[in-house]
Write a protein that holds these residues in place. Structure first.
Motif, PDB file in Angstrom:
ATOM      1  N   UNK A  86       0.851  -1.191   0.000  1.00 48.15           N
ATOM      2  CA  UNK A  86       0.000   0.000   0.000  1.00 48.15           C
ATOM      3  C   UNK A  86       0.881   1.234   0.000  1.00 48.15           C
ATOM      4  N   UNK A  87       0.645   2.145  -0.952  1.00 46.47           N
ATOM      5  CA  UNK A  87       1.357   3.418  -1.019  1.00 46.47           C
ATOM      6  C   UNK A  87       0.680   4.366  -0.025  1.00 46.47           C
ATOM      7  N   UNK A  88       1.429   4.812   0.985  1.00 42.57           N
ATOM      8  CA  UNK A  88       0.858   5.690   2.008  1.00 42.57           C
ATOM      9  C   UNK A  88       1.267   7.145   1.809  1.00 42.57           C
ATOM     10  N   UNK A  89       1.898   7.471   0.673  1.00 41.79           N
ATOM     11  CA  UNK A  89       2.297   8.840   0.378  1.00 41.79           C
ATOM     12  C   UNK A  89       3.706   9.145   0.840  1.00 41.79           C
ATOM     13  N   UNK A  90       4.211  10.306   0.439  1.00 45.36           N
ATOM     14  CA  UNK A  90       5.552  10.760   0.797  1.00 45.36           C
ATOM     15  C   UNK A  90       6.616   9.718   0.462  1.00 45.36           C
ATOM     16  N   UNK A  91       6.456   9.032  -0.694  1.00 45.09           N
ATOM     17  CA  UNK A  91       7.380   8.000  -1.155  1.00 45.09           C
ATOM     18  C   UNK A  91       7.537   6.849  -0.162  1.00 45.09           C
ATOM     19  N   UNK A  92       6.532   6.622   0.666  1.00 45.21           N
ATOM     20  CA  UNK A  92       6.543   5.521   1.630  1.00 45.21           C
ATOM     21  C   UNK A  92       5.425   4.523   1.271  1.00 45.21           C
ATOM     22  N   UNK A  93       5.713   3.273   1.517  1.00 49.55           N
ATOM     23  CA  UNK A  93       4.689   2.260   1.314  1.00 49.55           C
ATOM     24  C   UNK A  93       4.861   1.170   2.362  1.00 49.55           C
TER      25      UNK A  93
END
Length: 186
Positions: free
Chosen positions: A175-182
């Protein structure tokens, strides 16, 4: 979860030897509404042509129109008298095992969207991701990764259930949680 809309909750537990009530599958079969005491879940990331999540619960079999051109449907044996569970032979991350799982069962729970592993196998999954060059760190009981290149660059997980191997592409477990973090939902 604010956008989650539900009409209700339906328990899909089955009747065991010690059960005093009938399962929904028993009732449907006894009433002649289904041919077999089975069900299938079609889980869809997007409903056709929309940006909405969707899916279908089918009693008494499955709908082969949901299968891709080169796909086939696999039944797995239920190996427990309390849960929808089957044998799990292995999980591979880009061909690397997360450790011995042969003495565990895979439990199917339509009420969750994660793959839960024993602690040692969870740790091995994280080590595999590091060995493969993924920039990840453990935060409590969750793994957070840098996904600036996109989740499509994560590896396919290969799971063997009841001696049948299934590939799980990253878009179904990361899951991509935004701010280039998943977050891999492991």
């Amino acid at each position: 979860m604010d956008s989650f809309i539900a009409d209700g909750i339906l328990g899909l537990g089955y009747t065991s030897e010690n059960s005093k009530t009938s399962s929904i599958l028993d009732v449907l079969k006894d009433q002649g509404l289904i041919q077999s005491k089975s069900f299938s879940l079609y889980l869809n990331y997007e409903m056709a042509g929309t940006q909405e999540f969707g899916g279908e619960l089918i009693f008494g079999g499955y709908n082969d129109s949901y299968l891709g051109n080169h796909s086939k449907f696999h039944y797995v044996r239920v190996e427990d008298d309390k849960f929808w569970a089957t044998s799990i032979d292995y999980i591979l991350v880009d061909g690397i095992s997360v450790g011995n799982l042969s003495h565990y069962k895979a439990v199917f729970d339509s009420g969750t969207n994660t793959i839960t592993l024993p602690e040692a196998n969870f740790d091995r999954f994280f080590e595999n991701m590091e060995e493969l060059g993924y920039d990840c760190e453990v935060d409590g009981d969750m793994i957070e990764c840098n996904c600036g290149a996109g989740i499509e660059f994560f590896p396919v997980l290969n799971l063997a259930l009841d001696k049948e191997s299934f590939g799980l592409p990253p878009e179904y477990y990361v899951v991509d949680v935004g701010d280039d973090k998943c977050i891999p939902m492991i």
